[in-house]
Every structure is written in C-alpha cells, then in structure tokens.
Enzyme design. Structure first.
Site, PDB file in Angstrom:
ATOM      1  N   GLY A 160     110.889  -3.502  -7.860  1.00 58.98           N
ATOM      2  CA  GLY A 160     112.205  -3.062  -7.404  1.00 58.98           C
ATOM      3  C   GLY A 160     113.371  -3.734  -8.101  1.00 58.98           C
ATOM      4  O   GLY A 160     114.511  -3.627  -7.643  1.00 58.98           O
TER       5      GLY A 160
ATOM      6  N   GLU B 182     100.871  -6.596  -9.980  1.00 59.26           N
ATOM      7  CA  GLU B 182     102.282  -6.356  -9.740  1.00 59.26           C
ATOM      8  C   GLU B 182     103.030  -7.696  -9.720  1.00 59.26           C
ATOM      9  O   GLU B 182     103.113  -8.341  -8.662  1.00 59.26           O
ATOM     10  CB  GLU B 182     102.483  -5.662  -8.393  1.00 59.26           C
ATOM     11  CG  GLU B 182     101.816  -4.312  -8.285  1.00 59.26           C
ATOM     12  CD  GLU B 182     102.541  -3.410  -7.277  1.00 59.26           C
ATOM     13  OE1 GLU B 182     102.937  -2.315  -7.665  1.00 59.26           O
ATOM     14  OE2 GLU B 182     102.719  -3.823  -6.123  1.00 59.26           O
TER      15      GLU B 182
ATOM     16  N   HIS C  76      99.974  -6.074  -0.754  1.00 58.20           N
ATOM     17  CA  HIS C  76     101.254  -5.846  -1.444  1.00 58.20           C
ATOM     18  C   HIS C  76     102.184  -7.041  -1.209  1.00 58.20           C
ATOM     19  O   HIS C  76     102.231  -7.593  -0.106  1.00 58.20           O
ATOM     20  CB  HIS C  76     101.909  -4.558  -0.942  1.00 58.20           C
ATOM     21  CG  HIS C  76     103.024  -4.107  -1.827  1.00 58.20           C
ATOM     22  ND1 HIS C  76     104.257  -4.705  -1.799  1.00 58.20           N
ATOM     23  CD2 HIS C  76     103.074  -3.165  -2.795  1.00 58.20           C
ATOM     24  CE1 HIS C  76     105.031  -4.134  -2.717  1.00 58.20           C
ATOM     25  NE2 HIS C  76     104.336  -3.184  -3.325  1.00 58.20           N
TER      26      HIS C  76
ATOM     27  N   GLY D  64     106.585   2.630  -7.161  1.00 57.83           N
ATOM     28  CA  GLY D  64     107.381   2.612  -5.940  1.00 57.83           C
ATOM     29  C   GLY D  64     108.535   3.584  -6.020  1.00 57.83           C
ATOM     30  O   GLY D  64     108.361   4.802  -5.874  1.00 57.83           O
TER      31      GLY D  64
ATOM     32  N   SER E  73     108.638  -1.572 -11.202  1.00 54.83           N
ATOM     33  CA  SER E  73     109.738  -0.917 -11.922  1.00 54.83           C
ATOM     34  C   SER E  73     109.269   0.074 -12.994  1.00 54.83           C
ATOM     35  O   SER E  73     109.945   0.267 -14.006  1.00 54.83           O
ATOM     36  CB  SER E  73     110.679  -1.957 -12.537  1.00 54.83           C
ATOM     37  OG  SER E  73     111.302  -2.719 -11.525  1.00 54.83           O
TER      38      SER E  73
ATOM     39  N   ASN F  10     103.678   4.841  -4.171  1.00 56.62           N
ATOM     40  CA  ASN F  10     103.862   4.010  -2.976  1.00 56.62           C
ATOM     41  C   ASN F  10     105.254   4.311  -2.427  1.00 56.62           C
ATOM     42  O   ASN F  10     106.249   3.844  -2.973  1.00 56.62           O
ATOM     43  CB  ASN F  10     103.732   2.521  -3.371  1.00 56.62           C
ATOM     44  CG  ASN F  10     104.074   1.590  -2.222  1.00 56.62           C
ATOM     45  OD1 ASN F  10     104.194   2.028  -1.071  1.00 56.62           O
ATOM     46  ND2 ASN F  10     104.221   0.308  -2.522  1.00 56.62           N
ATOM     47  N   TRP F  11     105.279   5.094  -1.367  1.00 58.01           N
ATOM     48  CA  TRP F  11     106.579   5.531  -0.821  1.00 58.01           C
ATOM     49  C   TRP F  11     107.268   4.465   0.030  1.00 58.01           C
ATOM     50  O   TRP F  11     108.394   4.649   0.481  1.00 58.01           O
ATOM     51  CB  TRP F  11     106.392   6.814  -0.006  1.00 58.01           C
ATOM     52  CG  TRP F  11     106.515   8.052  -0.838  1.00 58.01           C
ATOM     53  CD1 TRP F  11     106.459   8.120  -2.205  1.00 58.01           C
ATOM     54  CD2 TRP F  11     106.737   9.381  -0.369  1.00 58.01           C
ATOM     55  NE1 TRP F  11     106.617   9.428  -2.603  1.00 58.01           N
ATOM     56  CE2 TRP F  11     106.792  10.217  -1.510  1.00 58.01           C
ATOM     57  CE3 TRP F  11     106.879   9.954   0.891  1.00 58.01           C
ATOM     58  CZ2 TRP F  11     106.997  11.592  -1.411  1.00 58.01           C
ATOM     59  CZ3 TRP F  11     107.075  11.324   0.982  1.00 58.01           C
ATOM     60  CH2 TRP F  11     107.136  12.129  -0.161  1.00 58.01           C
TER      61      TRP F  11
END
Ligand code: PGA
Length: 250
Positions: A174, A168, A99, A232, A211, A11-12
């Site tokens: 992150g 998630e 998301h 990510g 993460s 997932n950019w």
C-alpha cells in the site's frame, strides 16, 4: 515463471459490497479465453461476499478465497470470528493467512501456525504471507525474519502441497514502493531454498505482493522464480486488474 500455473490473486481487504459483483463478469469473460488457461485467478473478497462470489464464479475458471480464518477449525465461542470449516462451506477453496495487516494487529507466528493447520485440515489451500518490515530490513534482519516466519508458521506441517507462499515486504504494501528487481529475485531464491531444505520438497510456489500495478507488473513478470502476484488496491479496480491479468500471461 517456473511453475505450471501463474497465480493472480485479488485481495480486496475491507472493501467491496454486493454492487461490485457486476464488474467481475468482465473478468470471468477474460478468464475463459484460451490464453489464460494457465492463469489461476483467485478473488479474496471480504467474508460478507464469499458466498455471492462463489455463486457467481462457480462453474467458471475463477476461484474464491477468504482473507483470514480463526484457528479453531469448526465452531466455538469466538465472537466475530469465522472458521476454516465455515469458509469451506460457502464454496471458497483458498484462504490468506499471515497477512502483515493481521500480524500488525497482534497475530503471532504461533497463531498463524494454528490457522494454517486448521485450514489444511479443512482442505483449503493456504496463501501464506511472509515479509519483513522496513525497520527489520534496515537492520539487515530480513533473512532471520523470513526464516522465523517460515519455521514457526509451518511448525509440524508435514507437506506444502497445498500452500502457496506470498512474499510481501511490509514496506511495499500500500505504499507505492516496490523492491529492486534483483533484491526481489534474491529474496525469493532465499525463500525457496529455506522451504526446500525444510520440506525436502520440489520447487515451492512463491508469489510477490506489494504495490503491484499494471505498470510494474511488466518487470516483475520477468523474474522467473516468481509464480504470480497477490494484489491489493489495484485488484479493487476491475479495469486495472484486467490489465494486470493480460500483462501477466505466461
Ligand atoms: P497492495 O496490497 O497491492 O495494495 O500493496 C497487497 C497486499 O496487501 O496483499
């Protein structure tokens, strides 16, 4: 891993430009090796790169997906939005929906349900994200939240053959923080149970996201209930991403 495929999804987010496409060639090369036959590598770049990604990866084992879609399946006066039909038309086969970064911007379970419906109607495969926030976790509301996200998000959806679930926990995205292995396993088992009861289905595909990096993937990989990862920031660095792919062979 319990399912026949191991999913590694990049997932950019809102990163990446046309010059980053060059680095994908390394991943294409790896994906063709026999060891990776059971690994499904899916890139979800920003909308602006979907078509270029498709052109680069078409006829390779790599797959392409979008990071979101509008709930209207085709066209309409929705400035700045992209429909599932448009996503499909540029060669993408997957779409991430629900998301937490979009939920945070106000995306409700109702809208998510409509988006899932529109994506499935266009024969896209849905990567459906669910997960509790830190405050929900602290208030011991994780089970209620997950149940609600699944029940409302999948309202009137008849079967889940084209849905991949990504658990998630929002507090892990992150942040560099990850759940304890046992807690993660237990939550994934609970999610499976909820889905199996609701759909009377076979074992659903559940990924973990939050993460994930080349180090912690080793312990997560041992959780047999998990069928892969949604990645990510580590996916934006091709060397790290390749390391993750190599360490996640089943
Ligand atoms: P992260 O993001 O790997 O950077 O935590 C995961 C995601 O948002 O899907």
């Amino acid at each position: 891993m319990t399912n026949s495929n191991n999913y590694i999804i990049a997932n950019w987010k809102m990163y990446g430009s046309i010059k980053d496409l060059k680095s994908i060639k390394k991943v294409i090369k790896i994906s063709k090796k026999p060891n990776f036959r059971k690994t499904k590598i899916i890139y979800c770049p920003p909308f602006t790169l979907l078509n270029s990604f498709h052109e680069l990866t078409n006829k390779t084992p790599l797959n392409v997906g979008a990071q979101n879609c509008h709930h209207n399946e085709f066209f309409g006066s929705y400035t700045g939005s992209i429909s599932s039909n448009m996503i499909k038309s540029v060669g993408a086969k997957y779409v991430i929906i629900g998301h937490s970064e979009n939920r945070k911007e106000g995306e409700s379970n109702l809208i998510i349900n409509k988006k899932i419906y529109s994506a499935l109607s266009q024969k896209l495969k849905v990567i459906f994200c669910i997960g509790e926030t830190l405050s929900e976790k602290k208030k011991k509301k994780t089970n209620i939240v997950l149940k609600k996200q699944i029940n409302y998000g999948l309202k009137n959806i008849k079967n889940i053959d084209n849905i991949i679930f990504a658990y998630e926990p929002v507090w892990c995205i992150g942040t560099g923080i990850v759940p304890k292995t046992n807690d993660l396993r237990n939550n994934v088992i609970k999610i499976k149970k909820l889905i199996k009861n609701k759909f009377r289905s076979k074992d659903p595909i559940i990924l973990y996201g939050g993460s994930v990096n080349p180090k912690n993937i080793v312990k997560f990989n041992k959780i047999s209930e998990i069928s892969g990862f949604l990645i990510g920031s580590a996916s934006q660095n091709t060397n790290k991403f390749i390391d993750i792919i190599k360490k996640s062979i089943i």
